[in-house]
Design an enzyme around this catalytic site. Sequence first.
Site, mmCIF file in Angstrom:
data_model
loop_
_atom_site.group_PDB
_atom_site.id
_atom_site.type_symbol
_atom_site.label_atom_id
_atom_site.label_comp_id
_atom_site.label_asym_id
_atom_site.label_seq_id
_atom_site.Cartn_x
_atom_site.Cartn_y
_atom_site.Cartn_z
ATOM 1 N N ILE A 273 0.842 -1.198 0.000
ATOM 2 C CA ILE A 273 0.000 0.000 0.000
ATOM 3 C C ILE A 273 0.874 1.243 0.000
ATOM 4 O O ILE A 273 0.433 2.315 -0.361
ATOM 5 C CB ILE A 273 -0.994 0.045 1.184
ATOM 6 C CG1 ILE A 273 -0.260 0.125 2.531
ATOM 7 C CG2 ILE A 273 -1.961 -1.117 1.164
ATOM 8 C CD1 ILE A 273 -1.145 0.653 3.649
ATOM 9 N N ASP A 274 2.144 1.106 0.415
ATOM 10 C CA ASP A 274 3.039 2.274 0.519
ATOM 11 C C ASP A 274 3.503 2.803 -0.839
ATOM 12 O O ASP A 274 4.011 3.914 -0.921
ATOM 13 C CB ASP A 274 4.276 1.922 1.349
ATOM 14 C CG ASP A 274 3.961 1.706 2.814
ATOM 15 O OD1 ASP A 274 2.797 1.900 3.202
ATOM 16 O OD2 ASP A 274 4.883 1.348 3.570
ATOM 17 N N GLN B 257 -6.456 1.316 6.538
ATOM 18 C CA GLN B 257 -5.994 1.607 5.169
ATOM 19 C C GLN B 257 -5.647 0.343 4.386
ATOM 20 O O GLN B 257 -5.519 0.374 3.175
ATOM 21 C CB GLN B 257 -4.740 2.498 5.219
ATOM 22 C CG GLN B 257 -5.005 3.864 5.778
ATOM 23 C CD GLN B 257 -3.725 4.519 6.289
ATOM 24 O OE1 GLN B 257 -3.105 5.275 5.575
ATOM 25 N NE2 GLN B 257 -3.332 4.228 7.520
ATOM 26 N N GLY C 156 3.008 4.805 5.815
ATOM 27 C CA GLY C 156 4.105 5.259 4.950
ATOM 28 C C GLY C 156 5.369 5.313 5.780
ATOM 29 O O GLY C 156 5.619 6.270 6.481
#
Length: 345
Positions: A129-130, A277, A173
Amino acid sequence: MAAMRVGMLTGGGDCPGLNAVIRAVVRKGIDHYGHAIVGFRDGWSGPLNGVSQELTIENTRGILHRGGTILGTSRTNPFKESGGAEKIKETLEANRIDCLIPIGGEDTLGVASKLSKDGLNIVGVPKTIDNDLSGTDYTFGFDTAVNIATEAIDRLHTTAESHNRIIVVEVMGRHAGWIAVHSGIAGGADIVLIPERPFQLDEIVNHLKHRHARGRSFSIVVVAEGASPAKGEMETQTDEVDAFGHARLGGIGNALAHELEKRTGFETRATILGHIQRGGTPTAFDRVLATRFGIAAIDAANDGKFGKMVALKGTNIDLIDLEEAVAKPKTVDDDLYAVAEAFFG
Ligand code: F6P
C-alpha cells in the site's frame, strides 16, 4: 512449455488486491497453460516449514473483490533462521516446484532476489500500500489506501470545521510519503508531512497561524507515520523491531497534535488511520492492476523468464530485474510534493 508446478506465496503486510493476483495466476496457469499451482501459507514461513495447499480454480473462486489474502501472510525472514534458505530449497524440491511467484514488498522480494541469485526460479509480483517499490510506477493496494485516507480526510474536515480545530491525520508510509501526499492533495490538506522531508515545527506553526489569520478557523494536517522533525525533538517510534529490522511506527500523529496545540493555541486532535488503510475490498483500479500483474507473472513463469519482477511502466506491464526493484525504495519526488505544498497555510 511442458506442464510446470508453480508455487505462490504472499508476504509482508497484507494489501487489497492480493487475492486478485492469486486468482489470475491460478486461472491462466491452469486453464491456459495446464500448470499446477501450489500456494504456500503465511509468506516465507510456508516454504520454510513446508506448509502448502494445492490451488485450484474451485478453491480460488469468488475472491477477486476480497481484501486480505487467502494464503495468509507474515513478516518471516528466512535469512534470520539458521539454514533458512536451505530449508526453502528442500521444500520446493519436495513439492517439485519449477518456479516460485512471491507477491510482496521490498522485504519479501528482497528475500526473493537473494534466493534467485542462489539459483531458484523466481518471478516476483510487487505489492505494498506504501507504493515505495522501485521499478514500477504503482503497486496495487496503494489506490485503495489513498481512497480510504481521502474519505477519512473528507469526514474529518466537517468535524474540524464545526469545532474550529486542527486535526492531525496520521497515515501509513514508513519510508515514503506516497499515501500522505496523494490523500493530502485529494483531500485538500493544509499541511502534508512525509518521511523524505524532515519537518520544522516552527514552519508548520507559521503556516497554520497564517491560515487562521486569513479567516479559516480549522486545519487538516496529514502526516505519514515515518515523518519526523528535523531536529529530532519528538519521540516517534517504539523500541520494537520486526524480523527485517523495521521499527514499529505509530506515535507521530499524537506527538505532533500535542506540539501544535501547545505552539498555536488552537485546539487540536489526532486521528490514526492505521490498518483500516489495508483492510477491505480493493478499488477497481487495484483489481485491474493486480489481475494484470498475475497474468504477466504466470506468462513470465511459463516463458522461463526468471529473476524478474512484473512492473507497471506507464500503461504497460513490463518485466524488470528483481535486483533493480529491491535496490532502493522509491520515494516521493520534489515535483509532486510541490503540488501539495502550494496549498500549505
Ligand atoms: O505493509 C506496509 C505497512 O502497511 C506500512 O505502511 C506500515 O508501516 C507497516 O506495514 C505496518 O506493519 P504491521 O502490519 O506489521 O503493523
